[in-house]
Write a protein that holds these residues in place. Sequence first.
Motif, short mmCIF file in Angstrom:
data_model
loop_
_atom_site.label_atom_id
_atom_site.label_comp_id
_atom_site.label_asym_id
_atom_site.label_seq_id
_atom_site.Cartn_x
_atom_site.Cartn_y
_atom_site.Cartn_z
N LEU A 84 -22.79 7.82 -60.91
CA LEU A 84 -23.59 7.64 -59.70
C LEU A 84 -22.87 6.74 -58.69
N ALA A 85 -22.20 5.70 -59.18
CA ALA A 85 -21.46 4.82 -58.28
C ALA A 85 -20.33 5.56 -57.58
N VAL A 86 -19.58 6.34 -58.34
CA VAL A 86 -18.45 7.09 -57.76
C VAL A 86 -18.95 8.15 -56.78
N LEU A 87 -20.03 8.83 -57.13
CA LEU A 87 -20.57 9.88 -56.24
C LEU A 87 -21.14 9.28 -54.96
N ASN A 88 -21.74 8.10 -55.05
CA ASN A 88 -22.24 7.45 -53.83
C ASN A 88 -21.07 7.06 -52.93
N TRP A 89 -19.98 6.62 -53.54
CA TRP A 89 -18.77 6.29 -52.79
C TRP A 89 -18.20 7.52 -52.09
N LEU A 90 -18.17 8.65 -52.80
CA LEU A 90 -17.69 9.89 -52.18
C LEU A 90 -18.60 10.31 -51.03
N THR A 91 -19.91 10.10 -51.20
CA THR A 91 -20.85 10.40 -50.11
C THR A 91 -20.54 9.54 -48.89
N LEU A 92 -20.25 8.26 -49.13
CA LEU A 92 -19.89 7.36 -48.04
C LEU A 92 -18.68 7.87 -47.27
N LEU A 93 -17.67 8.33 -47.99
CA LEU A 93 -16.44 8.79 -47.35
C LEU A 93 -16.65 10.10 -46.59
N VAL A 94 -17.46 11.00 -47.14
CA VAL A 94 -17.66 12.31 -46.52
C VAL A 94 -18.68 12.25 -45.38
N ALA A 95 -19.81 11.60 -45.63
CA ALA A 95 -20.89 11.57 -44.64
C ALA A 95 -20.75 10.40 -43.67
#
Length: 388
Positions: free
Chosen positions: A235-246
């Motif tokens: 969940l932490a990594v996916l939230n980070w990826l969301t930050l970078l993409v969105a």
Amino acid sequence: MSSVELSLPRSSQPRPQRLGVLVILAIAVAAAIGLTLFGWRQSVLFLIGGLFGISLYHASFGFASAYRRLFVYGDVNGVLSQVLMLAIATVLFVPFLATGSFLGQPIEGAVAPVAVQGAIGAFLFGIGMQLGSGCACGTLYTIGGGSSGMVLTLLTFGIGSFWASLTGGVWAGLPRLNPISLVNTWGWAGGAIQLAVLGLIAFVLWKRRDTTPSVQRSFSLLYGPWSLVWGAIALAVLNWLTLLVAGRPWGVTWGFTLWTAKIAQFLGWNPAASAFWSKGFGADALQKSVFADPISVTNFGVILGAALAATLAGKLAVKKPQSRLAIAAALIGGLMMGYGARLAFGCNVGAYFGGIASTSLHGWLWIVFALLGTGIGVKVRSLFQLSN
């Protein structure tokens, strides 16, 4: 297949629902391709949402249930896993929040005012997630797993958040401080301060953890189940990826608000009567397709990803509410969560997870008052004959 899995009886091995897996994968591929019409970011966010759904389902990563187990049984494992998730997310977020961009994409954290209305909203949300037996992301992934009761929670969740968007002026006069971000205030040192606080909380919780040996479960990345630790990392990594993409952290509740507003508009509601929906961000969102909304497409991905995880585990089935009282609790809980999330500038994802990962003090305010609400919500559950 791991050695642990090989040691288990065949009857305990996951038996994927193959037709369901194929159908869901086909839908996912078609949706990801179709969303390119709204930009590549929408397709990527949909796929990230799918990974969120898989992670939440396989790890059974609950926020409401973790707090309930803390209050009822003194079980700190669920909350301890959340602290790990927040620490990892902080480490991942801070470098990009400090620079403010990534490959030309502006990056901003989930930062909001430290406000009385936020405390009230989080308190309402805490009660609501115990009555609704789930949180914002929990509502989505359990729907994907086949829970019909959570559909009712989602319905009133959306109504509550939409209602709050119409009554924002009622709360605007309450005391508030301007948004406070540790990174914006002290730079990298702000991130270090937050990590120190999380480390102290983890130490206290670790000392209170249950040391009774537990039964070792099989582990499969594809079929599940996952440990809470693996869920926290994912969940932490996916939230980070969301930050970078969105360009912003993971959010959930805004999607429910927008969907309900569009339904209300279809039924004859006039947005011109609302200060929020008649201009600016709200008006712009109403004019566009929900598939152009980053949070909405991520939400759709969570539901589909959880459904895929359930079919891979061989557990996808429609689950009916336990009773009429459970239905009433789901409806009331959803309404309280929706209204509370809007007041608190977000839910357990947008305000708590995203807020603290962004080093915003409103995220810390959120969890304090959500836990206070949880204490009451756990007691109220008995009125609806809900088990703990």
